[in-house]
Design a protein around this motif. Structure first.
Motif, PDB file in Angstrom:
ATOM      1  N   SER A  70       0.848  -1.190   0.000  1.00 41.71           N
ATOM      2  CA  SER A  70       0.000   0.000   0.000  1.00 41.71           C
ATOM      3  C   SER A  70       0.882   1.237   0.000  1.00 41.71           C
ATOM      4  N   GLU A  71       0.245   2.385  -0.187  1.00 38.67           N
ATOM      5  CA  GLU A  71       0.991   3.639  -0.150  1.00 38.67           C
ATOM      6  C   GLU A  71       1.618   3.842   1.219  1.00 38.67           C
ATOM      7  N   LEU A  72       0.906   3.397   2.265  1.00 41.90           N
ATOM      8  CA  LEU A  72       1.438   3.510   3.614  1.00 41.90           C
ATOM      9  C   LEU A  72       2.709   2.690   3.756  1.00 41.90           C
TER      10      LEU A  72
ATOM     11  N   LYS B 151       4.734   1.723   1.355  1.00 37.03           N
ATOM     12  CA  LYS B 151       5.792   2.301   0.530  1.00 37.03           C
ATOM     13  C   LYS B 151       6.430   3.499   1.231  1.00 37.03           C
ATOM     14  N   ALA B 152       5.578   4.318   1.860  1.00 41.89           N
ATOM     15  CA  ALA B 152       6.106   5.480   2.580  1.00 41.89           C
ATOM     16  C   ALA B 152       6.963   5.032   3.760  1.00 41.89           C
TER      17      ALA B 152
ATOM     18  N   LYS C 224      10.373   3.916   2.558  1.00 44.06           N
ATOM     19  CA  LYS C 224      11.245   5.057   2.238  1.00 44.06           C
ATOM     20  C   LYS C 224      11.838   5.644   3.512  1.00 44.06           C
TER      21      LYS C 224
ATOM     22  N   THR D 264       2.391   9.936   7.246  1.00 46.01           N
ATOM     23  CA  THR D 264       3.017   9.139   6.190  1.00 46.01           C
ATOM     24  C   THR D 264       3.066   9.879   4.867  1.00 46.01           C
ATOM     25  N   ASP D 265       2.337  10.990   4.772  1.00 42.79           N
ATOM     26  CA  ASP D 265       2.344  11.733   3.523  1.00 42.79           C
ATOM     27  C   ASP D 265       3.494  12.722   3.457  1.00 42.79           C
TER      28      ASP D 265
END
Length: 465
Positions: A257-259, A261-262, A265, A395-396
């Protein structure tokens, strides 16, 4: 050995027969009820393992058996053996777990309330240094309980003696003392730490012909990544220097998910120091989950398992910051897939950092080693803590850049890769420099003491009045 320990022994706390658990770092055996309390203390106080349902290294189990048979429990109950301490008594099988056994276990193993204390001195660090030097001498022999006593009083397993130029583990490995090596590593000794000649305990064990001990030290050195890989796949890496084993199908096809992936990183942006902390905390969480699973599987389920017997998250370690302890407890929120994703990311990033390290030029290798030795790598208060990896907030936001704190281990360097010979030369030079610095500091301290004595002896002149 496990069966022999199991059926010929009693719980070191309440004397219940046939204990099924061991506290590895305390060298004692414990029953199921007492184990429930031990688990709630955390691994920094008591590292518990089941005698038959948990895989053991034979030499580690032998170490526990030796300590138990030679009265290691008396180290933790020294004051209770003194008739003058008649106001205190041990717990017995009839006592209630809460509060009787719980309070006694916490006093005994967490507060170390019954350990024989050294006479008070003004300089505690000097006392710890003396104890650590005694540990250096003791590990040459097979007297395990003496070394455990020294460790209980504050001796440092990783203490580097500037005069001898090595650590206790170097001494134990050279002497082939397997059980001493097991005990030292349980208390934090590093099998890969170089001495003043840039040789590790593993090197000395091999040179002395103790190949089984050398192999065991290598196994301990890679215990963290091996344990994480085993948690995912049920097997250890075939080659630790190349890659971890591939995850099973149920984890390899995880939808990132985007979460996630963040979070990945942010994980990659951590300094080496904070990445190591996170990896150690995940290791502790793996141990908590696996130990809880064994504990629940071995209980008598005809009785109700209450909430008081469950360890819902990693217990607080007083040596860690509140932020780190909060991050450790958040790991328990991860479900199986989320936690597996984090473990995979840590294994992958450890490989990335390892390969990145091998591509650093000799000059930069020295700079990074010096920076890490001096505590200058990412230890300032403004640096983001690892908790951001496990956090479900912010997370953004863009992960903070690490350029100002440490060089990227992945960057293309014009100097090319480092050979093994170059790396050893750098380590040799660094060790020699550190030994010289320590020697100069000692000389400077002695000169300062002599100067103060001379100033006291010289009468004041008119100019000084």
């Amino acid at each position: 050995i496990a069966l022999a320990i199991n059926y010929r022994s009693v719980c070191s706390l309440c004397s219940t027969s046939q204990p099924r658990w061991a506290s590895v770092n305390r060298g004692v055996l414990i029953c199921d009820e007492c184990c429930g309390v031990h688990r709630s203390l955390g691994r920094h106080s008591s590292q518990v393992r089941h005698l038959t349902h948990t895989p053991w290294a034979p030499t580690q189990l032998q170490m526990v058996q030796t300590l138990y048979n030679n009265g290691a429990n008396s180290i933790w109950e020294h004051c209770l053996l003194d008739p003058m301490m008649s106001g205190k008594r041990k717990a017995n099988p009839q006592d209630k777990v809460h509060p009787n056994k719980t309070e006694f276990i916490k006093a005994k193993y967490q507060m170390l309330a019954f350990v024989h204390r050294m006479p008070c001195r003004d300089d505690d660090s000097f006392t710890a240094k003396d104890l650590s030097k005694q540990l250096h001498s003791s590990v040459r022999t097979g007297n395990l309980e003496t070394c455990l006593r020294l460790l209980s009083l504050g001796a440092q397993a990783n203490f580097f003696d500037p005069e001898k130029g090595n650590t206790p583990l170097h001494v134990a490995a050279k002497a082939g003392q397997v059980s001493q090596a097991e005990l030292l590593t349980i208390y934090g000794a590093d099998p890969g730490a170089p001495d003043s000649n840039a040789k590790t305990p593993i090197n000395y064990a091999r040179q002395a012909g103790y190949h089984d001990l050398a192999d065991r030290l290598v196994e301990i050195q890679y215990e963290l990544t091996d344990r994480l890989a085993f948690y995912l796949c049920g097997r250890k890496p075939s080659n630790r220097f190349i890659s971890p084993p591939p995850p099973p199908p149920m984890y390899s096809s995880l939808d990132l998910s985007e979460l996630a992936k963040a979070a990945k990183k942010k994980l990659q942006s951590l300094s080496n120091h904070l990445f190591e902390e996170l990896a150690m905390d995940v290791f502790d969480e793996v141990d908590r989950r696996e130990t809880d699973a064994v504990w629940l599987a071995t209980q008598n389920h005809s009785t109700l398992v209450t909430e008081t017997t469950v360890v819902p998250f990693l217990p607080v370690n007083p040596e860690y910051s509140s932020t780190r302890n909060q991050g450790r407890q958040k790991l328990a929120r991860f479900n199986a897939h989320e936690f597996a994703t984090l473990v995979i990311d840590i294994l992958s990033d450890s490989k990335r950092r390892q390969l990145g390290n091998s591509m650093i030029s000799p000059k930069e290798k020295v700079e990074l080693i010096l920076k890490s030795r001096s505590g200058g790598e990412g230890l300032d208060n403004d640096q983001p803590d690892y908790d951001s990896v496990a956090s479900d907030e912010d997370t953004d936001k863009e992960p903070p850049s690490g350029k100002d704190r440490t060089k990227s281990l992945d960057s293309d360097l014009s100097d090319g890769p480092v050979t093994v010979q170059e790396f050893l030369e750098v380590k040799n030079a660094l060790s020699a420099s550190e030994a010289k610095i320590q020697q100069l500091m000692k000389v400077n301290s002695n000169l300062s003491d002599e100067l103060r004595l001379m100033q006291k002896k010289v009468p004041p002149t008119d100019a000084n009045r």
